[in-house]
Design a protein around this motif. Sequence first.
Motif, PDB file in Angstrom:
ATOM      1  N   ALA A  49       0.745  -1.034  -0.033  1.00 35.57           N
ATOM      2  CA  ALA A  49       0.077   0.145  -0.145  1.00 35.57           C
ATOM      3  C   ALA A  49       0.912   1.226   0.072  1.00 35.57           C
ATOM      4  O   ALA A  49       1.579   1.380  -0.887  1.00 35.57           O
ATOM      5  CB  ALA A  49      -0.993   0.038   1.132  1.00 35.57           C
ATOM      6  N   GLY A  50       0.705   2.009   1.089  1.00 35.19           N
ATOM      7  CA  GLY A  50       1.716   3.161   1.317  1.00 35.19           C
ATOM      8  C   GLY A  50       3.003   3.131   1.087  1.00 35.19           C
ATOM      9  O   GLY A  50       3.694   2.000   1.574  1.00 35.19           O
ATOM     10  N   ALA A  62       4.238  -0.038   3.277  1.00 32.90           N
ATOM     11  CA  ALA A  62       3.154  -0.730   4.256  1.00 32.90           C
ATOM     12  C   ALA A  62       2.661  -1.909   3.569  1.00 32.90           C
ATOM     13  O   ALA A  62       2.233  -1.553   2.201  1.00 32.90           O
ATOM     14  CB  ALA A  62       2.163   0.275   4.548  1.00 32.90           C
ATOM     15  N   ASP A  63       2.624  -2.989   4.077  1.00 27.32           N
ATOM     16  CA  ASP A  63       1.908  -4.196   3.378  1.00 27.32           C
ATOM     17  C   ASP A  63       0.672  -4.472   4.131  1.00 27.32           C
ATOM     18  O   ASP A  63       0.697  -4.788   5.451  1.00 27.32           O
ATOM     19  CB  ASP A  63       2.644  -5.106   3.417  1.00 27.32           C
ATOM     20  CG  ASP A  63       2.167  -6.271   2.463  1.00 27.32           C
ATOM     21  OD1 ASP A  63       0.999  -6.765   2.504  1.00 27.32           O
ATOM     22  OD2 ASP A  63       3.083  -7.027   1.685  1.00 27.32           O
ATOM     23  N   GLU A  64      -0.545  -4.078   3.720  1.00 30.76           N
ATOM     24  CA  GLU A  64      -1.980  -4.223   4.207  1.00 30.76           C
ATOM     25  C   GLU A  64      -2.187  -5.609   4.641  1.00 30.76           C
ATOM     26  O   GLU A  64      -2.491  -5.855   5.962  1.00 30.76           O
ATOM     27  CB  GLU A  64      -2.989  -3.847   3.518  1.00 30.76           C
ATOM     28  CG  GLU A  64      -3.121  -2.390   3.170  1.00 30.76           C
ATOM     29  CD  GLU A  64      -4.452  -1.636   2.220  1.00 30.76           C
ATOM     30  OE1 GLU A  64      -5.096  -0.749   2.715  1.00 30.76           O
ATOM     31  OE2 GLU A  64      -4.851  -2.454   1.427  1.00 30.76           O
ATOM     32  N   ARG A  65      -2.067  -6.596   3.775  1.00 36.40           N
ATOM     33  CA  ARG A  65      -2.383  -7.968   4.283  1.00 36.40           C
ATOM     34  C   ARG A  65      -1.425  -8.677   5.264  1.00 36.40           C
ATOM     35  O   ARG A  65      -1.605  -9.189   6.229  1.00 36.40           O
ATOM     36  CB  ARG A  65      -2.540  -8.852   2.742  1.00 36.40           C
ATOM     37  CG  ARG A  65      -3.190 -10.097   3.211  1.00 36.40           C
ATOM     38  CD  ARG A  65      -3.651 -10.754   2.123  1.00 36.40           C
ATOM     39  NE  ARG A  65      -4.383 -10.188   1.054  1.00 36.40           N
ATOM     40  CZ  ARG A  65      -4.269  -9.869  -0.050  1.00 36.40           C
ATOM     41  NH1 ARG A  65      -3.457 -10.567  -1.030  1.00 36.40           N
ATOM     42  NH2 ARG A  65      -5.277  -9.164  -0.736  1.00 36.40           N
ATOM     43  N   LEU A  66      -0.117  -8.320   5.048  1.00 40.76           N
ATOM     44  CA  LEU A  66       0.933  -8.944   5.936  1.00 40.76           C
ATOM     45  C   LEU A  66       1.071  -8.114   7.387  1.00 40.76           C
ATOM     46  O   LEU A  66       1.530  -8.570   8.347  1.00 40.76           O
ATOM     47  CB  LEU A  66       2.382  -8.948   5.416  1.00 40.76           C
ATOM     48  CG  LEU A  66       2.512  -9.788   4.217  1.00 40.76           C
ATOM     49  CD1 LEU A  66       3.801  -9.597   3.617  1.00 40.76           C
ATOM     50  CD2 LEU A  66       2.197 -11.125   4.569  1.00 40.76           C
ATOM     51  N   ARG A  67       0.256  -6.842   7.299  1.00 46.08           N
ATOM     52  CA  ARG A  67       0.198  -5.759   8.477  1.00 46.08           C
ATOM     53  C   ARG A  67       1.587  -5.662   9.029  1.00 46.08           C
ATOM     54  O   ARG A  67       1.963  -5.594  10.276  1.00 46.08           O
ATOM     55  CB  ARG A  67      -0.428  -6.665   9.656  1.00 46.08           C
ATOM     56  CG  ARG A  67      -2.059  -6.920   9.260  1.00 46.08           C
ATOM     57  CD  ARG A  67      -2.489  -7.660  10.415  1.00 46.08           C
ATOM     58  NE  ARG A  67      -3.916  -7.775   9.994  1.00 46.08           N
ATOM     59  CZ  ARG A  67      -4.697  -8.434  10.760  1.00 46.08           C
ATOM     60  NH1 ARG A  67      -4.528  -8.710  11.999  1.00 46.08           N
ATOM     61  NH2 ARG A  67      -6.231  -8.551  10.466  1.00 46.08           N
ATOM     62  N   ARG A  88      -4.266  -2.694   9.637  1.00 48.58           N
ATOM     63  CA  ARG A  88      -4.531  -2.304   7.999  1.00 48.58           C
ATOM     64  C   ARG A  88      -3.763  -1.124   7.615  1.00 48.58           C
ATOM     65  O   ARG A  88      -4.292  -0.117   7.413  1.00 48.58           O
ATOM     66  CB  ARG A  88      -5.794  -2.351   7.764  1.00 48.58           C
ATOM     67  CG  ARG A  88      -5.934  -2.703   6.102  1.00 48.58           C
ATOM     68  CD  ARG A  88      -7.392  -2.791   5.685  1.00 48.58           C
ATOM     69  NE  ARG A  88      -7.880  -1.556   5.078  1.00 48.58           N
ATOM     70  CZ  ARG A  88      -9.039  -0.780   5.135  1.00 48.58           C
ATOM     71  NH1 ARG A  88      -9.885  -1.545   5.972  1.00 48.58           N
ATOM     72  NH2 ARG A  88      -9.227   0.527   4.618  1.00 48.58           N
ATOM     73  N   PRO A  89      -2.298  -1.180   7.935  1.00 52.24           N
ATOM     74  CA  PRO A  89      -1.435  -0.095   7.281  1.00 52.24           C
ATOM     75  C   PRO A  89      -1.780   0.296   6.018  1.00 52.24           C
ATOM     76  O   PRO A  89      -1.813  -0.627   5.023  1.00 52.24           O
ATOM     77  CB  PRO A  89      -0.017  -0.664   7.662  1.00 52.24           C
ATOM     78  CG  PRO A  89      -0.176  -2.269   7.275  1.00 52.24           C
ATOM     79  CD  PRO A  89      -1.474  -2.524   7.790  1.00 52.24           C
ATOM     80  N   ALA A  90      -2.196   1.375   5.860  1.00 47.37           N
ATOM     81  CA  ALA A  90      -2.268   1.975   4.293  1.00 47.37           C
ATOM     82  C   ALA A  90      -1.319   2.832   3.854  1.00 47.37           C
ATOM     83  O   ALA A  90      -0.353   2.687   3.119  1.00 47.37           O
ATOM     84  CB  ALA A  90      -3.703   2.640   4.531  1.00 47.37           C
ATOM     85  N   ALA A 103      -0.774   5.421   8.745  1.00 49.55           N
ATOM     86  CA  ALA A 103      -1.972   5.465   8.866  1.00 49.55           C
ATOM     87  C   ALA A 103      -2.482   4.214   8.699  1.00 49.55           C
ATOM     88  O   ALA A 103      -2.470   3.260   7.955  1.00 49.55           O
ATOM     89  CB  ALA A 103      -2.499   6.177   7.504  1.00 49.55           C
ATOM     90  N   ASP A 104      -3.138   3.648  10.022  1.00 50.84           N
ATOM     91  CA  ASP A 104      -3.599   2.439  10.315  1.00 50.84           C
ATOM     92  C   ASP A 104      -5.392   2.450  10.090  1.00 50.84           C
ATOM     93  O   ASP A 104      -6.284   2.815  10.937  1.00 50.84           O
ATOM     94  CB  ASP A 104      -3.366   1.722  11.381  1.00 50.84           C
ATOM     95  CG  ASP A 104      -3.746   0.227  11.844  1.00 50.84           C
ATOM     96  OD1 ASP A 104      -4.556  -0.242  10.968  1.00 50.84           O
ATOM     97  OD2 ASP A 104      -3.276  -0.099  12.776  1.00 50.84           O
ATOM     98  N   ALA A 105      -5.713   1.948   8.731  1.00 48.98           N
ATOM     99  CA  ALA A 105      -7.045   1.971   8.471  1.00 48.98           C
ATOM    100  C   ALA A 105      -8.197   0.822   9.132  1.00 48.98           C
ATOM    101  O   ALA A 105      -9.298   1.362   9.297  1.00 48.98           O
ATOM    102  CB  ALA A 105      -7.577   1.807   6.951  1.00 48.98           C
ATOM    103  N   GLY A 106      -7.215   0.174   9.788  1.00 48.68           N
ATOM    104  CA  GLY A 106      -8.084  -0.903  10.588  1.00 48.68           C
ATOM    105  C   GLY A 106      -8.459  -0.402  11.947  1.00 48.68           C
ATOM    106  O   GLY A 106      -9.258  -0.764  12.573  1.00 48.68           O
ATOM    107  N   GLU A 107      -7.713   0.452  12.474  1.00 46.82           N
ATOM    108  CA  GLU A 107      -7.993   1.207  13.690  1.00 46.82           C
ATOM    109  C   GLU A 107      -8.266   2.675  13.473  1.00 46.82           C
ATOM    110  O   GLU A 107      -8.450   3.394  14.603  1.00 46.82           O
ATOM    111  CB  GLU A 107      -6.718   0.845  14.567  1.00 46.82           C
ATOM    112  CG  GLU A 107      -6.620  -0.507  15.013  1.00 46.82           C
ATOM    113  CD  GLU A 107      -5.681  -0.717  16.002  1.00 46.82           C
ATOM    114  OE1 GLU A 107      -5.059   0.252  16.891  1.00 46.82           O
ATOM    115  OE2 GLU A 107      -5.165  -1.944  16.196  1.00 46.82           O
ATOM    116  N   ASN A 108      -8.357   3.041  12.532  1.00 49.98           N
ATOM    117  CA  ASN A 108      -8.913   4.703  12.136  1.00 49.98           C
ATOM    118  C   ASN A 108      -8.023   5.722  12.955  1.00 49.98           C
ATOM    119  O   ASN A 108      -8.515   6.403  13.661  1.00 49.98           O
ATOM    120  CB  ASN A 108     -10.512   4.930  12.675  1.00 49.98           C
ATOM    121  CG  ASN A 108     -11.313   4.060  11.693  1.00 49.98           C
ATOM    122  OD1 ASN A 108     -11.173   4.095  10.524  1.00 49.98           O
ATOM    123  ND2 ASN A 108     -12.033   3.520  12.253  1.00 49.98           N
TER     124      ASN A 108
END
Length: 114
Positions: A49-50, A62-67, A88-90, A103-108
């Motif tokens: 991602a980012g 940042a790898d969203e799936r691997l976190r 979910r790091p974006a 930016a962690d989209a999984g935890e806003n």
Amino acid sequence: LQGPRYVSPGPKGGFVVSEECGDVKVFMSSGTLLCSLSSKYGHQFSNPAGVCVDRDGSILVADERLRTVHLFPEHGAPICLVSTGLRRPAGVACSSFGHLFVADAGENCVKVYK
């Protein structure tokens, strides 16, 4: 490019792009492909991602799936900077003072690492 997602200024005036297909590409300022991080480092991305570049010219992804967040230095092996605590790091960004913002989209929220 195959499903470009995030883009960042890159080392030496170029730019870096993450792709949905699971790779990160580095381009020169002319737009010519310099390298694929998967090929150069033998690294397997899951869902990059980012992307950003630190003051030393290392690329962070940042790898969203691997976190995870990995650092790819110009020379040497990749380094996992963050391997726990992300849902979910974006997006990622680096400060000139050595801080990493994720930016962690999984935890806003945005998490800051030194």
